[in-house]
Design an enzyme around this catalytic site. Sequence first.
Site, PDB file in Angstrom:
ATOM      1  N   GLY A  70      37.096  45.239  36.731  1.00 14.51           N
ATOM      2  CA  GLY A  70      35.726  45.545  37.142  1.00 14.51           C
ATOM      3  C   GLY A  70      35.582  45.814  38.630  1.00 14.51           C
ATOM      4  O   GLY A  70      34.477  45.865  39.158  1.00 14.51           O
ATOM      5  N   ILE A  71      36.709  45.988  39.320  1.00 14.43           N
ATOM      6  CA  ILE A  71      36.709  46.291  40.751  1.00 14.43           C
ATOM      7  C   ILE A  71      36.903  47.799  40.909  1.00 14.43           C
ATOM      8  O   ILE A  71      37.741  48.413  40.253  1.00 14.43           O
ATOM      9  CB  ILE A  71      37.845  45.532  41.482  1.00 14.43           C
ATOM     10  N   ALA A 122      36.027  51.945  37.900  1.00 16.27           N
ATOM     11  CA  ALA A 122      36.570  50.597  38.049  1.00 16.27           C
ATOM     12  C   ALA A 122      37.913  50.437  37.326  1.00 16.27           C
ATOM     13  O   ALA A 122      38.228  51.160  36.387  1.00 16.27           O
ATOM     14  CB  ALA A 122      35.573  49.576  37.507  1.00 16.27           C
ATOM     15  N   ASP A 123      38.655  49.437  37.779  1.00 20.30           N
ATOM     16  CA  ASP A 123      39.875  49.049  37.083  1.00 20.30           C
ATOM     17  C   ASP A 123      39.509  48.040  35.990  1.00 20.30           C
ATOM     18  O   ASP A 123      38.335  47.684  35.844  1.00 20.30           O
ATOM     19  CB  ASP A 123      40.910  48.497  38.074  1.00 20.30           C
ATOM     20  N   PRO A 124      40.466  47.561  35.195  1.00 20.02           N
ATOM     21  CA  PRO A 124      40.140  46.624  34.111  1.00 20.02           C
ATOM     22  C   PRO A 124      39.477  45.325  34.583  1.00 20.02           C
ATOM     23  O   PRO A 124      38.784  44.665  33.813  1.00 20.02           O
ATOM     24  CB  PRO A 124      41.499  46.339  33.465  1.00 20.02           C
TER      25      PRO A 124
END
Length: 137
Positions: free
Chosen positions: A17-18, A13-15
């Site tokens: 949360g995706i 995930a990216d920061p």
Amino acid sequence: MFSTKIKTRFFDADPAGIIFYGNIFKYIHSAYEDFIAGLRLKRNYFLDKDFVLPILHAEADYHLPIKYGETLTINIEVTKLKRSSFELSYKIFNNKKVEVATAKTVHVCVSKNTFKKIEMPDELFNKLNSHLQNLND
């Protein structure tokens, strides 16, 4: 149709949360490995000494964000089958059974020694044929 489940991980995930967009290919490849294992082939084609099945084409479309911590359900259908190649279509659903993405891969059978296209073994062809989606339904 074949179905399997994959849990999304924090490191994917990216920061926010995706899930990073490219990781969908990691998920569908894991599902692909599960699908091939489910065919119960007499030989392990991932380790076969005579042929390999590289991916010629891969694509994905995203309908909704895929979030960290979700358990994805990935459905696979064989949508095209030729003697030397096949196409798999993937539908990816989130925990709420909502379709979040679709994907497609095209695989070709080649000689491991020459990397030239060859016919796939009959056993693999026949097993894939038994999963071929009837597009006339």
